[in-house]
Every structure is written in structure tokens, then in C-alpha cells.
Enzyme design. Structure first.
Site, PDB file in Angstrom:
ATOM      1  N   ASP A  23       2.376 -16.641  -2.592  1.00 33.19           N
ATOM      2  CA  ASP A  23       1.332 -16.752  -3.221  1.00 33.19           C
ATOM      3  C   ASP A  23       0.695 -18.335  -3.183  1.00 33.19           C
ATOM      4  O   ASP A  23       0.273 -18.939  -4.320  1.00 33.19           O
ATOM      5  CB  ASP A  23       0.961 -16.499  -4.720  1.00 33.19           C
ATOM      6  CG  ASP A  23       1.334 -14.909  -4.435  1.00 33.19           C
ATOM      7  OD1 ASP A  23       1.169 -14.217  -3.473  1.00 33.19           O
ATOM      8  OD2 ASP A  23       1.350 -14.182  -5.696  1.00 33.19           O
ATOM      9  N   LYS A  51       6.320 -10.652   0.093  1.00 35.40           N
ATOM     10  CA  LYS A  51       4.892  -9.758  -0.154  1.00 35.40           C
ATOM     11  C   LYS A  51       3.929 -11.281  -0.223  1.00 35.40           C
ATOM     12  O   LYS A  51       4.258 -12.211  -0.625  1.00 35.40           O
ATOM     13  CB  LYS A  51       5.100  -9.559  -1.541  1.00 35.40           C
ATOM     14  CG  LYS A  51       3.836  -8.626  -2.066  1.00 35.40           C
ATOM     15  CD  LYS A  51       3.960  -8.329  -3.599  1.00 35.40           C
ATOM     16  CE  LYS A  51       3.318  -9.230  -4.466  1.00 35.40           C
ATOM     17  NZ  LYS A  51       2.177  -9.857  -4.375  1.00 35.40           N
ATOM     18  N   ASP A  83       0.219  -6.831  -0.363  1.00 32.28           N
ATOM     19  CA  ASP A  83      -0.257  -6.428  -1.770  1.00 32.28           C
ATOM     20  C   ASP A  83      -1.636  -6.265  -1.798  1.00 32.28           C
ATOM     21  O   ASP A  83      -2.471  -6.887  -2.360  1.00 32.28           O
ATOM     22  CB  ASP A  83       0.318  -7.584  -2.789  1.00 32.28           C
ATOM     23  CG  ASP A  83       0.098  -6.933  -4.228  1.00 32.28           C
ATOM     24  OD1 ASP A  83      -0.557  -5.970  -4.587  1.00 32.28           O
ATOM     25  OD2 ASP A  83       0.427  -7.761  -5.050  1.00 32.28           O
ATOM     26  N   LYS A  85      -3.552  -3.502  -2.779  1.00 28.87           N
ATOM     27  CA  LYS A  85      -3.758  -2.384  -3.835  1.00 28.87           C
ATOM     28  C   LYS A  85      -5.246  -1.361  -3.182  1.00 28.87           C
ATOM     29  O   LYS A  85      -6.081  -1.406  -4.021  1.00 28.87           O
ATOM     30  CB  LYS A  85      -4.156  -3.155  -5.132  1.00 28.87           C
ATOM     31  CG  LYS A  85      -2.947  -4.094  -5.769  1.00 28.87           C
ATOM     32  CD  LYS A  85      -3.412  -4.530  -7.126  1.00 28.87           C
ATOM     33  CE  LYS A  85      -1.999  -5.210  -7.662  1.00 28.87           C
ATOM     34  NZ  LYS A  85      -1.643  -6.455  -6.963  1.00 28.87           N
ATOM     35  N   ASP A  88      -9.901   2.859  -2.529  1.00 25.32           N
ATOM     36  CA  ASP A  88     -11.357   3.388  -1.931  1.00 25.32           C
ATOM     37  C   ASP A  88     -11.216   4.897  -1.468  1.00 25.32           C
ATOM     38  O   ASP A  88     -10.200   5.531  -1.633  1.00 25.32           O
ATOM     39  CB  ASP A  88     -11.712   2.445  -0.794  1.00 25.32           C
ATOM     40  CG  ASP A  88     -13.138   2.002  -0.937  1.00 25.32           C
ATOM     41  OD1 ASP A  88     -14.033   3.142  -0.785  1.00 25.32           O
ATOM     42  OD2 ASP A  88     -13.453   0.768  -0.479  1.00 25.32           O
ATOM     43  N   THR A  92     -12.030   4.617   4.268  1.00 22.69           N
ATOM     44  CA  THR A  92     -11.655   3.272   4.195  1.00 22.69           C
ATOM     45  C   THR A  92     -10.324   2.897   4.086  1.00 22.69           C
ATOM     46  O   THR A  92      -9.855   2.070   4.700  1.00 22.69           O
ATOM     47  CB  THR A  92     -12.615   2.702   3.175  1.00 22.69           C
ATOM     48  OG1 THR A  92     -14.036   3.148   3.395  1.00 22.69           O
ATOM     49  CG2 THR A  92     -12.713   1.204   3.136  1.00 22.69           C
ATOM     50  N   SER A 141       1.684  -5.629 -14.516  1.00 25.56           N
ATOM     51  CA  SER A 141       2.250  -6.756 -15.193  1.00 25.56           C
ATOM     52  C   SER A 141       1.414  -7.324 -16.297  1.00 25.56           C
ATOM     53  O   SER A 141       2.026  -8.026 -16.948  1.00 25.56           O
ATOM     54  CB  SER A 141       3.031  -7.606 -14.390  1.00 25.56           C
ATOM     55  OG  SER A 141       2.151  -8.282 -13.329  1.00 25.56           O
ATOM     56  N   VAL A 207       8.365 -11.406 -13.493  1.00 28.06           N
ATOM     57  CA  VAL A 207       9.597 -12.263 -14.201  1.00 28.06           C
ATOM     58  C   VAL A 207       9.175 -13.849 -14.095  1.00 28.06           C
ATOM     59  O   VAL A 207       8.634 -14.223 -13.166  1.00 28.06           O
ATOM     60  CB  VAL A 207      10.744 -12.102 -13.374  1.00 28.06           C
ATOM     61  CG1 VAL A 207      11.671 -13.189 -13.235  1.00 28.06           C
ATOM     62  CG2 VAL A 207      11.604 -10.621 -13.634  1.00 28.06           C
ATOM     63  N   GLY A 208       9.266 -14.347 -15.136  1.00 26.93           N
ATOM     64  CA  GLY A 208       9.181 -15.867 -15.087  1.00 26.93           C
ATOM     65  C   GLY A 208       7.879 -16.216 -15.888  1.00 26.93           C
ATOM     66  O   GLY A 208       7.700 -16.167 -16.902  1.00 26.93           O
TER      67      GLY A 208
HETATM   68  P1  XMP Z   1       4.017 -14.106 -10.217  1.00 25.21           P
HETATM   69  O1  XMP Z   1       3.709 -15.723  -9.679  1.00 25.21           O
HETATM   70  O2  XMP Z   1       3.486 -14.047 -11.431  1.00 25.21           O
HETATM   71  O3  XMP Z   1       3.431 -13.310  -8.984  1.00 25.21           O
HETATM   72  O4  XMP Z   1       5.543 -14.366  -9.962  1.00 25.21           O
HETATM   73  C1  XMP Z   1       3.364 -12.074  -9.082  1.00 25.21           C
HETATM   74  C2  XMP Z   1       2.967 -11.462  -7.837  1.00 25.21           C
HETATM   75  O5  XMP Z   1       2.954 -10.045  -7.862  1.00 25.21           O
HETATM   76  C3  XMP Z   1       1.561  -9.544  -8.119  1.00 25.21           C
HETATM   77  N1  XMP Z   1       1.332  -8.804  -9.028  1.00 25.21           N
HETATM   78  C4  XMP Z   1       1.303  -7.410  -8.908  1.00 25.21           C
HETATM   79  N2  XMP Z   1       1.207  -6.784  -7.751  1.00 25.21           N
HETATM   80  N3  XMP Z   1       1.275  -4.899  -9.401  1.00 25.21           N
HETATM   81  C5  XMP Z   1       0.938  -5.410  -8.061  1.00 25.21           C
HETATM   82  O6  XMP Z   1       1.083  -4.541  -7.276  1.00 25.21           O
HETATM   83  C6  XMP Z   1       1.297  -5.603 -10.383  1.00 25.21           C
HETATM   84  O7  XMP Z   1       1.473  -5.061 -11.552  1.00 25.21           O
HETATM   85  C7  XMP Z   1       1.363  -6.920 -10.416  1.00 25.21           C
HETATM   86  N4  XMP Z   1       1.469  -7.994 -11.208  1.00 25.21           N
HETATM   87  C8  XMP Z   1       1.534  -8.904 -10.382  1.00 25.21           C
HETATM   88  C9  XMP Z   1       0.491 -10.819  -8.081  1.00 25.21           C
HETATM   89  O8  XMP Z   1      -0.482 -10.488  -7.479  1.00 25.21           O
HETATM   90  C10 XMP Z   1       1.501 -11.719  -7.486  1.00 25.21           C
HETATM   91  O9  XMP Z   1       1.161 -11.795  -6.005  1.00 25.21           O
END
Ligand code: XMP
Length: 253
Positions: A23, A51, A83, A85, A88, A92, A141, A207-208
Site C-alpha cells: 500500500d 496483496k 483487495d 471488496k 455490486d 458488474t 479490522s 497487526v501492528g
Molecule cells: P495495514 O497498513 O493496516 O494494512 O497493515 C492493512 C491492509 O489490509 C486492508 N484491510 C482489510 N482488507 N478486510 C480487508 O479485506 C479488512 O477487514 C481489512 N482491514 C484492512 C487495508 O486496506 C490495507 O490494505
């Protein structure tokens, strides 16, 4: 090879259950691409998959800059998860999944809120045809996750249950390749793990930086830990990834 097996093989080969969330953010697309590739070059020995999120897809383009990143992940034999998500109507959703699979992604993340018929059914169909994966959201999360995923809902038989429990049951019913449960909620991971019984692996982000702790996440039953900022923003990302990998492996023993 089916996605679930591909992930298992990669985790075993790499000796890691860490998935890198790539990211990155940068001022120019050129810098973004260079930084992403550099990070992959240093961190790849310590992770079992990568991811991608809209952080890279939007500025770099799925069939443009992102292809250069996917070329690297293929060279490092790392499965890739988009990722996106998916959330729709079926037609689509099918187009979204087809594009990501055609671009080279091994799996997509989808939202079970839209249901099966004219919802996620076409995504599972295309995934099966192409031998790719579908991972379902189960309990996210972030702090407000309870507002949606924690709602009490009624099933067909009128029994009341939390939304995430219904989603875990759907993951089994639909033969999903994984579910996402946030590392910030180890008690939810435990509950979902009891339902899935290792038939559907749990992917856990959070995590973190978001406050999740490796030990409680792994002990609760998460199979794969998705980590972004804790690695990316570390003064030494290679060291951070290695430390995370080693901590997970110690807890697993
Ligand atoms: P961080 O920087 O917090 O990034 O370690 C986490 C990554 O995971 C994604 N993310 C999620 N993706 N369900 C998901 O499908 C979730 O509950 C979720 N929480 C975080 C977030 O967009 C980032 O890419």
C-alpha cells in the site's frame, strides 16, 4: 493449481505466513512504481503472498504499471490478491473479477453482503473456471466494523445470529478460499475459526499499525497475516518483515 493449495505451497516454501499489503503512496506514478518494485525486491524472501489495493491500481493502471509489479511477483513465485471488496450486482461483479483475473491476480476479495443469486455467484463461477480464488470479508479490522459485520440478523429459519457468523457459514456453503477477520478482534477470529474448522483459512489484516498483536491473532486461529504499514513505513522494511515472519513462526510452534 487451485488458489488455496497455491497459498499453502507458498507458505510452506517460504516458511512464512505473512502477506505483504503493498500500500505505497507517492507523488508521482513513476516513484510509486519504483518504490513498489524496490520494496518487493527487499521483502520477498519473508512473505508468502502480496496483496494489492487501490493505492496502486488507481494511479498505475491495471493493464499498465500494475503489470510490472505482477511480473515481479510471478518471478518471486508469490501469489497475488486483489483487495477490491467486490460489492455490486452479479453482472458488474463478474466484470470486476474477470478483469482482475485476466490481469493476472490469483484471488479477489469480495463482500458477502450482496448475497449469492445475482450477487457473488458469477464471481465464484468465473473463479472456478479460471482456477482462481475468492476470499470473503467476514469481520473487518477497523473500529466501526461492528456496525455492519456485528449486526444481529435473522437467518431463513428465523434464528438470530451475528452477521459475521452468518458470513462464516456462507464461506463454508459457497466453498470460499478464505475469509477476512481483523487481527484487531482475536475473539472474533476464535469464533469464526470454530465454525470453519480449518476448512476455510482465515486471513487477518490489522497487526501492528491498527493495534493487532501477532501472538493473539495466530493463537486465535488466523492462518495468514496481512501486513502493510508496519513493514512499509519501518526504517528497515526487510528487518520488519523478517521479524514478523519469525514471530509468527515462533507462535505457531
Ligand atoms: P495495514 O497498513 O493496516 O494494512 O497493515 C492493512 C491492509 O489490509 C486492508 N484491510 C482489510 N482488507 N478486510 C480487508 O479485506 C479488512 O477487514 C481489512 N482491514 C484492512 C487495508 O486496506 C490495507 O490494505
Amino acid at each position: 493449481m487451485a488458489f488455496k493449495a497455491k497459498m499453502e505451497r507458498s507458505a510452506k516454501k517460504k516458511g512464512s505466513n505473512i502477506i505483504l499489503a503493498l500500500d505505497l503512496e507517492a507523488r508521482s506514478t513513476r516513484t510509486l512504481l519504483l518504490q513498489s518494485i524496490k520494496l518487493l525486491e527487499t521483502v520477498h524472501p519473508y512473505v508468502c503472498a502480496v496483496k494489492l489495493n487501490h493505492h496502486l491500481i488507481l494511479p498505475l493502471g491495471l493493464f499498465d504499471g500494475v503489470q510490472k509489479i505482477l511480473k515481479k511477483t510471478i518471478a518471486y513465485e508469490l501469489p497475488t490478491i486483489m483487495d477490491c471488496k467486490i460489492n455490486d450486482i452479479g453482472n458488474t461483479n463478474r466484470v470486476i473479477a474477470e478483469n482482475y483475473y485476466n490481469a493476472g491476480f490469483d484471488a479477489v476479495i469480495a463482500n458477502p453482503f450482496v448475497g449469492w443469486e445475482e450477487g457473488l455467484e458469477p464471481v465464484f463461477e468465473i473463479a472456478q473456471q479460471k482456477k482462481r480464488g475468492v476470499i470473503l470479508l467476514c469481520y473487518m479490522s477497523h473500529k466501526a466494523s461492528w456496525e455492519g459485520y456485528g449486526q444481529i440478523v435473522k437467518k431463513d429459519d428465523k434464528k438470530q445470529l451475528p452477521q459475521y457468523v452468518a458470513f462464516a457459514q456462507k464461506a463454508l456453503e459457497w466453498n470460499a478460499d478464505g475469509v477476512v477477520v481483523g487481527a484487531t478482534y482475536p475473539e472474533k477470529i476464535k469464533e469464526v475459526h470454530k465454525i470453519l474448522n480449518d476448512k476455510v483459512p482465515i486471513y487477518s489484516p490489522g497487526v501492528g499499525t491498527q493495534g493487532g498483536v501477532v501472538q493473539s491473532t495466530v493463537e486465535a486461529g488466523a492462518r495468514y497475516l496481512i501486513v502493510g504499514r508496519t513493514i512499509i513505513n519501518a526504517p528497515n522494511p526487510e528487518k520488519a518483515a523478517k521479524q514478523l515472519r519469525d514471530t509468527v513462526n515462533r507462535v505457531k510452534q
